[in-house]
Write a protein that holds these residues in place. Sequence first.
Motif, PDB file in Angstrom:
ATOM      1  N   VAL A 147       0.863  -1.919   0.059  1.00  0.00           N
ATOM      2  CA  VAL A 147       0.426   0.157   0.264  1.00  0.00           C
ATOM      3  C   VAL A 147       0.847   1.253  -0.464  1.00  0.00           C
ATOM      4  O   VAL A 147       0.422   2.177  -0.845  1.00  0.00           O
ATOM      5  N   ILE A 148       2.201   1.498   0.525  1.00  0.00           N
ATOM      6  CA  ILE A 148       3.140   2.685   0.394  1.00  0.00           C
ATOM      7  C   ILE A 148       3.545   2.902  -0.483  1.00  0.00           C
ATOM      8  O   ILE A 148       3.482   4.047  -1.265  1.00  0.00           O
ATOM      9  N   GLU A 149       3.650   1.817  -1.946  1.00  0.00           N
ATOM     10  CA  GLU A 149       4.158   2.014  -3.041  1.00  0.00           C
ATOM     11  C   GLU A 149       3.511   2.292  -3.610  1.00  0.00           C
ATOM     12  O   GLU A 149       3.155   2.923  -4.462  1.00  0.00           O
ATOM     13  N   ALA A 150       1.915   1.529  -3.720  1.00  0.00           N
ATOM     14  CA  ALA A 150       0.657   2.231  -4.315  1.00  0.00           C
ATOM     15  C   ALA A 150       0.427   3.357  -4.123  1.00  0.00           C
ATOM     16  O   ALA A 150       0.245   3.916  -5.274  1.00  0.00           O
ATOM     17  N   VAL A 151       0.453   3.984  -2.401  1.00  0.00           N
ATOM     18  CA  VAL A 151       0.211   5.243  -2.576  1.00  0.00           C
ATOM     19  C   VAL A 151       1.768   6.294  -3.379  1.00  0.00           C
ATOM     20  O   VAL A 151       0.926   6.947  -3.305  1.00  0.00           O
ATOM     21  N   HIS A 152       2.675   5.812  -3.296  1.00  0.00           N
ATOM     22  CA  HIS A 152       3.937   6.222  -3.602  1.00  0.00           C
ATOM     23  C   HIS A 152       3.683   6.281  -5.036  1.00  0.00           C
ATOM     24  O   HIS A 152       3.492   7.525  -5.804  1.00  0.00           O
ATOM     25  N   ASP A 169       0.986   4.773   9.655  1.00  0.00           N
ATOM     26  CA  ASP A 169       1.231   6.276   9.512  1.00  0.00           C
ATOM     27  C   ASP A 169       2.827   6.106   9.798  1.00  0.00           C
ATOM     28  O   ASP A 169       3.658   6.938   9.298  1.00  0.00           O
ATOM     29  N   TYR A 170       3.442   5.251  11.029  1.00  0.00           N
ATOM     30  CA  TYR A 170       4.802   4.946  11.310  1.00  0.00           C
ATOM     31  C   TYR A 170       5.418   4.540  10.288  1.00  0.00           C
ATOM     32  O   TYR A 170       6.944   5.153   9.684  1.00  0.00           O
ATOM     33  N   THR A 171       4.974   3.509   9.695  1.00  0.00           N
ATOM     34  CA  THR A 171       5.529   3.167   8.525  1.00  0.00           C
ATOM     35  C   THR A 171       5.966   3.691   7.315  1.00  0.00           C
ATOM     36  O   THR A 171       7.064   3.841   6.631  1.00  0.00           O
ATOM     37  N   PHE A 172       5.015   4.776   6.974  1.00  0.00           N
ATOM     38  CA  PHE A 172       5.426   5.807   5.970  1.00  0.00           C
ATOM     39  C   PHE A 172       6.561   6.113   6.430  1.00  0.00           C
ATOM     40  O   PHE A 172       7.547   6.614   5.064  1.00  0.00           O
ATOM     41  N   LYS A 173       6.907   7.013   7.317  1.00  0.00           N
ATOM     42  CA  LYS A 173       8.187   7.867   8.143  1.00  0.00           C
ATOM     43  C   LYS A 173       9.256   6.526   7.154  1.00  0.00           C
ATOM     44  O   LYS A 173      10.382   7.043   7.330  1.00  0.00           O
ATOM     45  N   ASP A 174       9.134   5.454   8.393  1.00  0.00           N
ATOM     46  CA  ASP A 174      10.131   4.730   8.334  1.00  0.00           C
ATOM     47  C   ASP A 174      10.749   4.461   6.779  1.00  0.00           C
ATOM     48  O   ASP A 174      11.996   3.970   7.340  1.00  0.00           O
ATOM     49  N   ASN A 183       6.688  13.290   4.827  1.00  0.00           N
ATOM     50  CA  ASN A 183       5.800  14.302   4.806  1.00  0.00           C
ATOM     51  C   ASN A 183       4.456  13.631   4.134  1.00  0.00           C
ATOM     52  O   ASN A 183       3.460  14.254   3.552  1.00  0.00           O
ATOM     53  N   ILE A 184       3.907  12.083   4.694  1.00  0.00           N
ATOM     54  CA  ILE A 184       3.253  11.375   4.615  1.00  0.00           C
ATOM     55  C   ILE A 184       2.661  10.952   5.752  1.00  0.00           C
ATOM     56  O   ILE A 184       2.923  10.966   6.262  1.00  0.00           O
ATOM     57  N   PHE A 185       0.661  11.496   6.066  1.00  0.00           N
ATOM     58  CA  PHE A 185       0.298  11.812   7.289  1.00  0.00           C
ATOM     59  C   PHE A 185      -0.925  10.039   7.292  1.00  0.00           C
ATOM     60  O   PHE A 185      -1.685  10.554   5.830  1.00  0.00           O
ATOM     61  N   LEU A 186      -0.627   9.704   8.416  1.00  0.00           N
ATOM     62  CA  LEU A 186      -2.058   8.760   7.926  1.00  0.00           C
ATOM     63  C   LEU A 186      -3.286   8.644   9.386  1.00  0.00           C
ATOM     64  O   LEU A 186      -2.906   8.346  10.836  1.00  0.00           O
ATOM     65  N   GLY A 187      -4.296   9.385   9.386  1.00  0.00           N
ATOM     66  CA  GLY A 187      -5.271   9.391  10.468  1.00  0.00           C
ATOM     67  C   GLY A 187      -6.144   9.231   9.621  1.00  0.00           C
ATOM     68  O   GLY A 187      -7.218   8.332   8.905  1.00  0.00           O
ATOM     69  N   LEU A 199      -8.972   4.328  -2.312  1.00  0.00           N
ATOM     70  CA  LEU A 199      -7.922   3.502  -3.184  1.00  0.00           C
ATOM     71  C   LEU A 199      -7.920   2.339  -4.006  1.00  0.00           C
ATOM     72  O   LEU A 199      -7.433   1.999  -4.701  1.00  0.00           O
ATOM     73  N   GLY A 200      -9.584   2.658  -3.551  1.00  0.00           N
ATOM     74  CA  GLY A 200     -10.149   1.934  -4.807  1.00  0.00           C
ATOM     75  C   GLY A 200      -9.199   1.319  -6.337  1.00  0.00           C
ATOM     76  O   GLY A 200     -10.042   0.456  -7.267  1.00  0.00           O
ATOM     77  N   GLU A 201      -9.441   2.936  -6.418  1.00  0.00           N
ATOM     78  CA  GLU A 201      -8.381   3.244  -7.648  1.00  0.00           C
ATOM     79  C   GLU A 201      -7.532   3.292  -8.164  1.00  0.00           C
ATOM     80  O   GLU A 201      -7.212   3.176  -9.762  1.00  0.00           O
ATOM     81  N   TYR A 202      -6.680   3.142  -7.893  1.00  0.00           N
ATOM     82  CA  TYR A 202      -5.196   2.620  -7.261  1.00  0.00           C
ATOM     83  C   TYR A 202      -4.587   1.373  -7.881  1.00  0.00           C
ATOM     84  O   TYR A 202      -5.168   0.538  -7.474  1.00  0.00           O
ATOM     85  N   PRO A 203      -4.528   1.074  -9.315  1.00  0.00           N
ATOM     86  CA  PRO A 203      -3.944  -0.284 -10.244  1.00  0.00           C
ATOM     87  C   PRO A 203      -3.342  -0.965  -8.853  1.00  0.00           C
ATOM     88  O   PRO A 203      -3.511  -1.814  -8.929  1.00  0.00           O
ATOM     89  N   LEU A 204      -2.432  -0.494  -8.365  1.00  0.00           N
ATOM     90  CA  LEU A 204      -1.853  -1.982  -7.451  1.00  0.00           C
ATOM     91  C   LEU A 204      -2.867  -2.042  -6.085  1.00  0.00           C
ATOM     92  O   LEU A 204      -2.401  -2.982  -5.750  1.00  0.00           O
ATOM     93  N   VAL A 205      -3.081  -0.569  -5.461  1.00  0.00           N
ATOM     94  CA  VAL A 205      -4.452  -1.496  -5.159  1.00  0.00           C
ATOM     95  C   VAL A 205      -5.742  -3.089  -5.601  1.00  0.00           C
ATOM     96  O   VAL A 205      -5.924  -3.662  -4.399  1.00  0.00           O
ATOM     97  N   GLN A 206      -5.472  -2.766  -6.908  1.00  0.00           N
ATOM     98  CA  GLN A 206      -6.861  -3.219  -7.244  1.00  0.00           C
ATOM     99  C   GLN A 206      -5.903  -5.000  -7.856  1.00  0.00           C
ATOM    100  O   GLN A 206      -6.492  -5.598  -7.431  1.00  0.00           O
TER     101      GLN A 206
END
Length: 562
Positions: free
Chosen positions: A419-424, A455-460, A465-469, A535-542
């Motif tokens: 998912v991190i890669e999909a967002v990137h 949220d922590y893993t994005f930073k790691d 500069n990516i935040f999840l709430g 998220l369902g529109e992201y090719p990697l998530v699909q």
Amino acid sequence: MIKDDVILKADNLYFSYDDEKTHSLNGLSLEIRRGHKVAFMGANGSGKSTFFLCCNGIHRPTSGTLYFDGQPVDYSRKGLLSLRSRVGIVFQDPDNQLFSASVYQEISFGILNLGIPEEQAKEAVEDVISRLEITPFRHRPTHALSGGQKKQVSIADILVMKPEIIILDEPAAALDPRHTALVNRIVDQLTQEGITVLLSTHDVDYAMAWADDVILLKDGKVLTQGTPQQVFSDKTALAATNLKAPACLELFDSLCRKGILKMSLPVPRTLAQLETYISCLTQHSTYYGGKTPMNNPKQAILVVSFGTSYNLTRERTIDVIEKKIQEAWPQYTIRRAWTSKMIMAKLLRRDHVKIDNVTEAMERLAAEGFTDVIIQPTHVINGIENDLMKEDALAFRERFNSITFGTPLLTGEADNNAVIEAVHQEFPDLKPDEALVLMGHGTTHYANAVYAALDYTFKDKGFPNIFLGTVEAYPSLESLLRQVKERNPRKVILAPFMIVAGDHARNDMSGDNPESWRYQFEQEGFDVECVLKGLGEYPLVQQMFLDHVQDAVDSRLRTESC
């Protein structure tokens, strides 16, 4: 010699220690096959030790006949010497067996008295001492040995004479775990050499794993006998002899009753074998029901989503995911179910469109004769919606051969990384002076911890500069505002971390009301851009959902083959 022929037979044996007032053996009849490992079990006083002493000729039955190798036992001096050279017994208490001054003399005594040439006897003694790990104390006095060492020597006493049958009366009695393991290893060596081994024990787990045959004695006669699986499945016989079922059998039965494992699987002999069965399962659990498997099963994939009343985002997300699943698995019928009662009611009222809930979809599949169903949720986490979905589906378990559950989007570490890669990939041009703030739903369920961890893993992973709430749990908007203000970006980009860009995305995230995330960030002075893309529109998530379906299909096939 032919393996599996009858080497020892008891025909209606009686034996009494007190002038026929009571009988330790009370009409005992059984057969022992050559090369078999036989566990004798029963309460103390059931006749195990008495029978063993009869087998070696120490006791002579008061009536009945004992046969060795097809011939009645000869109780003359010559006959008993022959019997004891071929049937050796290791007593429960080794002090009743050991009498020589040193270990070496003890092991040598029996074979030398058989008339074996001295050099040949010496070679046999040295071989046994080495195999049974006696070398370090070979010259010590027998009275100075530990309990485990005495047991080793008492077994060596018998083994050196190369008997056809070895009888071990409670071989692990009073031993510590290390010596118990050693004695068990020695017993395994004996059985690998084809020696017939009779062993009395109260350890049902050991008997289940080790024995070819189990004989339960009660009141001096056979209560039941058979394979370990047969005997230990007889709850009435176990209760009568004060024994419990082996742990692997109890756990196997429990998992089968719950539909997690199949009753048709071979009964496991050990916990390790049961672990192998369980390892065939993954988090995509398969539950077996009451419908008989068919040669030509009718299979379906039920895609379960929360749902949305926004047709455009549904077309770009849920519809696309379902279409891709159908394309990947054309041999399956694809069906839809949603879990949001509010959304389904709105669609029915507004558009006259009826969407099945999980119960309705399962009822329809059962009525149409489907035998096997894979249920793939498009939920983000294993939260309340997913738990309720499973509960509703499993209410129909008895009407299907199998129900297999795929996993939600975020189920393991690999999913988080994907998912991190999909967002990137969706935001490849995110600049260092910009912040991407993702809005998840959130839940009171313990699975909500995934959001904070991600949220922590994005930073790691190098995305500070990516935040999840979340809207309804932690991390909250308040905590995100604080963190984003500390970074002080030039611009904030808001995007839903939900499968669809529905009500929450349009109202809670990008709405004009003072409670919306957009309004709150703008109040802090940030330039805000809202991206209404689920998220369902992201090719990697699909693709992740396709991978989860594949995992579920593979899991079911592995379970079938276990």
